[in-house]
Motif scaffolding. Structure first.
Motif, PDB file in Angstrom:
ATOM      1  N   CYS A 157      74.919  38.273  37.429  1.00 33.00           N
ATOM      2  CA  CYS A 157      74.712  38.870  38.762  1.00 33.00           C
ATOM      3  C   CYS A 157      75.217  40.309  38.794  1.00 33.00           C
ATOM      4  O   CYS A 157      74.556  41.209  39.351  1.00 33.00           O
ATOM      5  N   ASN A 184      72.340  35.415  42.371  1.00 32.77           N
ATOM      6  CA  ASN A 184      73.064  34.155  42.177  1.00 32.77           C
ATOM      7  C   ASN A 184      72.376  32.964  42.820  1.00 32.77           C
ATOM      8  O   ASN A 184      72.275  31.888  42.211  1.00 32.77           O
ATOM      9  N   PHE A 208      68.321  28.684  32.076  1.00 30.11           N
ATOM     10  CA  PHE A 208      67.729  29.249  33.293  1.00 30.11           C
ATOM     11  C   PHE A 208      66.216  29.407  33.141  1.00 30.11           C
ATOM     12  O   PHE A 208      65.693  29.564  32.037  1.00 30.11           O
ATOM     13  N   ARG A 228      77.395  33.233  34.522  1.00 30.48           N
ATOM     14  CA  ARG A 228      76.517  33.305  35.701  1.00 30.48           C
ATOM     15  C   ARG A 228      76.916  34.475  36.598  1.00 30.48           C
ATOM     16  O   ARG A 228      76.069  35.277  37.014  1.00 30.48           O
ATOM     17  N   LEU A 274      68.668  32.948  39.831  1.00 27.13           N
ATOM     18  CA  LEU A 274      69.205  32.133  38.740  1.00 27.13           C
ATOM     19  C   LEU A 274      68.977  30.648  39.011  1.00 27.13           C
ATOM     20  O   LEU A 274      69.868  29.926  39.459  1.00 27.13           O
ATOM     21  N   ASN A 306      79.678  29.347  34.143  1.00 29.54           N
ATOM     22  CA  ASN A 306      79.834  29.998  35.450  1.00 29.54           C
ATOM     23  C   ASN A 306      80.447  31.382  35.343  1.00 29.54           C
ATOM     24  O   ASN A 306      80.190  32.244  36.187  1.00 29.54           O
TER      25      ASN A 306
END
Length: 537
Positions: free
Chosen positions: A156, A276, A190, A152, A280, A149
């Motif tokens: 972004c 996000n 992903f 992640r 993703l 995360n």
């Protein structure tokens, strides 16, 4: 067929034709002379010539059929690869992609073929928007750092930076050197094609650096650096863009928290959300397995996802040892010293706990959930890795809430065999289940807790209880010391969390202290349909 063989066959054909002509002469001689023996010989010769002609005709027919078959095979082969290339081409690379994910058990691909599968949390694929046309200022290479995360959110930010600077983004490289040493690449977690195609109207994204520029970068003609954390757009315009104009290839080797939370135009913030919450997507294999866990849980009723951040690495890093034995505390300290990049070595566990900076223990979590009025029979999905201390530490929680489940207890070992030692893919499963839970409760303000909280806000403010750990520790200690009765303790816990349920609120702004502000990805209010001000009216 060789040239010599072709010549030989031509000679044979000419020979046969000569014999046919000779046969005609024989017939004439037969009629004139009327000789019986000559007539018989002529018959044999004629039969021989007819057989040869028949064989020649068959040979021609066979060659014709083989030629037609070969042409059909060639045409089919060309047509097949045309469609493969058409559907798998991305960017400027015209080539078929290699089929991946053979390592997953075949069983995973047959999940729920005969079930009516709900796919409420699987976002639909976006139709490919038209490409944005812009002058390319260079190529941005990215190496993310941290857990799933953290990476992640960083991705972004990197897409947003690439869009703002008008550069081409290369699909980010994921961290393989952190504590977990996860070997997963971007495409293992992903859906890389969806990522590229859904952002075509914003930024150009390539799977690899073009060969020309890769060679230049390998020859040290590019530049690699870690950008300044919590920066605004002026930093990238004034400090980073000139590097692209000079070197063409820039590698950002650390990407966590490189954009500030506040102070950006709304379109910039919305682009971060688009990446996000739309671009993703996890791979189909991960999403199918996550959906299967959700289906199993929902068949038995509502469920609460508990992000119990009480794994060994978290405790060693934070220095929080409350409730651990002396040997366990020593092991955590040794682990902290073993990782040189963990800066804090000497940590006062008790002081840190009193400040609310430690994850709640399983025992403290059990008291908190009971005080909040969570029904004893509620299914509680443990979204975490292995709990440090095992069954001994989980005993109080299991006694208070007997319906504790994990992905390992809901799925067969064969379903998870490939995910072993791949922490990011395991975390992706927990992420998906946490999104779909009726209530989400994190026990620590880590990256997963915050990103899931923000995603659930984006999903129409699904209930998330963000715990006030500093107050809870004080209340729990008072209850354990008999200073508070159960009713007093429970009432105080409920009152403290009445407005901490994931409802709309404005993101806190603290000038010059970005780390203490509300994190953008936990409260992306610019992207929400219902604004905080509207909720307060």
């Amino acid at each position: 067929m060789g040239i010599a063989e072709k010549k030989q066959r031509i000679q044979d054909f000419n020979c046969i034709m000569c014999k046919v002509e000779e046969s005609e002469l024989i017939r004439e001689r037969k009629v004139v002379n009327g000789g019986t023996n000559a007539w018989k010989m002529d018959i044999k010769l004629e039969k021989l010539l007819n057989d040869s002609a028949s064989k020649l005709e068959k040979l021609r027919s066979i060659r014709t059929r083989k030629a037609k078959k070969k042409m059909i095979q060639i045409f089919t082969f060309i047509l097949f690869w045309f469609f493969v290339i058409h559907w798998t081409t991305n960017g400027e690379y015209w080539r078929p992609t290699v089929i991946t994910h053979w390592h997953y058990p075949l069983k995973n691909y047959a999940i729920d073929l005969h079930m009516n599968v709900e796919k409420s949390f699987i976002l639909p694929k976006i139709a490919r928007p038209p490409k944005r046309v812009y002058t390319n200022n260079g190529y941005l290479m990215v190496s993310c750092n941290g857990g799933l995360n953290q990476m992640r959110a960083a991705i972004c930010d990197m897409v947003t930076i690439a869009r703002y600077l008008n550069v081409t983004l290369i699909v980010p490289e994921l961290d393989k050197k952190s504590f977990w040493k996860d070997p997963s690449d971007f495409q293992d977690i992903f859906d890389v094609d969806h990522f590229i195609n859904s952002l075509r109207d914003e930024v150009r994204i390539l799977k690899e650096l073009p060969p020309k520029w890769k060679q230049r970068f390998d020859e040290n003609k590019g530049i690699s650096l870690a950008p300044v954390s919590w920066s605004d757009l002026s930093y990238y315009q004034n400090q980073i863009l000139p590097l692209f104009l000079k070197h063409k290839v820039v590698h950002l080797n650390k990407t966590d928290a490189r954009l500030a939370n506040n102070g950006f135009p709304v379109d910039i913030q919305k682009l971060r959300c688009k990446v996000n919450y739309q671009a993703l997507k996890f791979t189909p294999e991960i999403e199918e397995l996550g959906q299967r866990v959700v289906n199993i849980l929902k068949q038995k009723g509502s469920f609460l996802a508990l992000h119990l951040r009480y794994e060994k690495d978290m405790l060693a890093f934070s220095g929080c040892t409350h409730g651990c034995t002396a040997d366990e505390a020593n092991n955590l300290t040794e682990m902290r010293y073993a990782y040189t990049w963990w800066k804090d070595k000497v940590i006062d566990s008790d002081a840190k706990r009193r400040e609310g900076l430690c994850p709640l223990t399983p025992e403290e979590t059990a008291l908190t959930l009971k005080a909040l009025g969570i029904d004893r029979n509620t299914q509680i999905y443990i979204a975490s890795g292995e709990i440090y201390g095992g069954k001994r530490r989980m005993a109080s929680l299991a006694d208070a809430f007997p319906n504790l489940v994990r992905k390992e207890t809901l799925l067969e070992p064969s379903d998870l065999w490939f995910f072993q030692n791949r922490s990011s893919q395991m975390a992706a499963l927990d992420y998906l289940v946490s999104l779909e839970s009726d209530i989400f409760v994190p026990t620590y303000d880590g990256n997963m807790a915050r990103v899931v909280e923000g995603h659930r806000r984006y999903m129409n403010f699904k209930k998330t209880i963000t715990l006030d750990k500093k107050l809870l520790v004080e209340l729990i200690d008072a209850y354990n010391s008999k200073s508070l009765s159960w009713d007093e303790f429970s009432s105080a816990v409920k009152a403290a969390h009445a407005d901490r349920m994931g409802t709309p609120r404005t993101r806190a702004v603290i000038p010059n202290k970005p780390k203490e502000e509300d994190y953008f990805y936990s409260n992306p209010y610019e992207c929400l349909e219902q604004q905080p001000d509207e909720a307060l009216q």
